[in-house]
Write an enzyme that holds these catalytic residues in place. Structure first.
Site, short mmCIF file in Angstrom:
data_model
loop_
_atom_site.label_atom_id
_atom_site.label_comp_id
_atom_site.label_asym_id
_atom_site.label_seq_id
_atom_site.Cartn_x
_atom_site.Cartn_y
_atom_site.Cartn_z
N LYS A 143 3.61 -6.95 -1.31
CA LYS A 143 2.31 -7.53 -1.64
C LYS A 143 2.22 -7.65 -3.16
O LYS A 143 2.54 -6.72 -3.89
CB LYS A 143 1.16 -6.67 -1.12
CG LYS A 143 -0.21 -7.26 -1.45
CD LYS A 143 -1.36 -6.50 -0.79
CE LYS A 143 -1.63 -5.16 -1.46
NZ LYS A 143 -2.87 -4.53 -0.97
N ARG A 185 -7.15 -4.06 5.55
CA ARG A 185 -6.39 -2.82 5.75
C ARG A 185 -7.03 -1.68 4.97
O ARG A 185 -6.98 -0.53 5.39
CB ARG A 185 -4.92 -3.00 5.43
CG ARG A 185 -4.52 -3.22 3.98
CD ARG A 185 -4.38 -1.91 3.22
NE ARG A 185 -3.52 -2.04 2.06
CZ ARG A 185 -3.70 -1.35 0.94
NH1 ARG A 185 -4.74 -0.54 0.79
NH2 ARG A 185 -2.84 -1.47 -0.05
#
Length: 343
Positions: free
Chosen positions: A79, A123
């Site tokens: 990410k 998340r």
């Protein structure tokens, strides 16, 4: 062997389950379980910034978070996520933006590039959802939120999902108009009234669970506000006085080594200044999920949970979204390499 790259924009991520908080919580619980078992690879988070830690709240930063996770995921990726504090007011853009790249677990060829802004927020909310599921009082009814930004929206969605008796929500923000907008928007989504309160103290006192998700540079939560039985979910950086952490009957974190490495959260600052001994940490959350360490054992316990966030969480959730996108033929396939040369 095909080496196509699947590209998913944010709308396509949504269509593939990206807004499903129950899916995110289920996925994060599996991740925490694998984290406790050691079935992952997690290099330290790298931070690109223009100066010292203080500049993150003015100029901003970009985090690079590579990871691999095993179990049913068998996924590897990275990410790349930025945070620019001036975006909302100066450009009318979200503070955070990012992408997630997934690689094939065997060939290690990149197989997907997708929006990471939504998945990162989901998340992070789901992390707190797992923590509240295991650490909050079973009959928790009152939730206090400090910070009316995007992050507390997913925090609220997660709390609504795991706190079955939730009936009262309070929100505080330095910008009262933003707090009012938050309350109006989110009360419709969770089908509960949300009360805007004038002070952070009001958000904390009387709450079974309270959450700080801000960009504050100075501690907000004070020792004397803490009541027995509360669960404090600390999402931002330096948001509480050290005495708040000292007061906790149980201290739970997601990954202590990563917290120390990142160094911006209250507990890691406290440790760096020699004011906190790591043996006071009761558990990492995966140990609680797998019943290696105890969860809440009394309604009188004040429990403190701090999450720094881990790349394995992003990679796992992105892999779930990828599989659904493949099944439902969502997204754009891009032939990046054709017939690769120099084999």
């Amino acid at each position: 062997m095909k080496t196509n790259l699947l590209i998913l924009n944010q709308e396509e991520v949504k269509r593939s389950g990206g807004e499903d908080i129950s899916l995110a919580i289920k996925t994060m619980e599996e991740v925490f379980s694998l984290h406790q078992k050691g079935e992952y690879v997690l290099p330290n988070k790298n931070v690109l910034r223009w100066g010292d830690i203080e500049t993150e709240t003015t100029r901003g930063r970009i985090n690079s978070m590579p990871a691999a996770i095993e179990g049913d995921f068998n996924s590897v990726g990275i990410k790349w996520i930025s945070s620019s504090p001036t975006n909302p007011d100066k450009y009318g853009l979200p503070r955070a933006s990012g992408i997630i790249i997934l690689n094939d677990y065997e060939t290690l060829f990149p197989k997907a590039i997708m929006d990471g802004m939504l998945l990162s927020a989901m998340r992070t909310g789901a992390n707190s959802g797992v923590a509240a599921k295991h650490l909050a009082k079973k009959n928790s009814k009152v939730l206090g939120l400090i910070g009316a930004g995007a992050q507390n929206k997913t925090q609220l969605l997660a709390m609504k999902h795991v706190l079955e008796d939730l009936s009262e929500v309070k929100i505080n923000d330095l910008n009262i108009e933003r707090a009012k907008q938050f309350a109006e928007e989110m009360s419709e989504k969770i089908n509960l009234p949300i009360t805007v309160v004038n002070t952070a103290e009001e958000a904390v006192r009387g709450s079974d669970v309270f959450i700080t998700a801000t960009v504050s540079k100075v501690p907000i939560v004070k020792y004397e506000w803490i009541e027995k039985g509360a669960l404090y979910l600390h999402v931002g950086s330096h948001e509480c006085e050290f005495e708040v952490i000292d007061k906790a009957d149980k201290i739970v974190v997601d990954d202590w080594e990563e917290l120390k490495h990142r160094g911006v959260e209250s507990i890691s600052i406290m440790y760096a200044e020699g004011k906190f001994e790591e043996n006071k940490i009761h558990a990492q959350l995966g140990e609680v999920v797998n019943a290696v360490k105890s969860s809440r054992t009394s309604d009188e316990e004040f429990i403190y949970f701090n999450s720094v966030g881990m790349g394995i969480q992003d990679v796992a959730l992105a892999s779930v979204i990828y599989e659904k996108a493949i099944q439902e033929n969502i997204g754009t396939n891009f032939d990046m390499w054709g017939n690769p040369t120099l084999v």
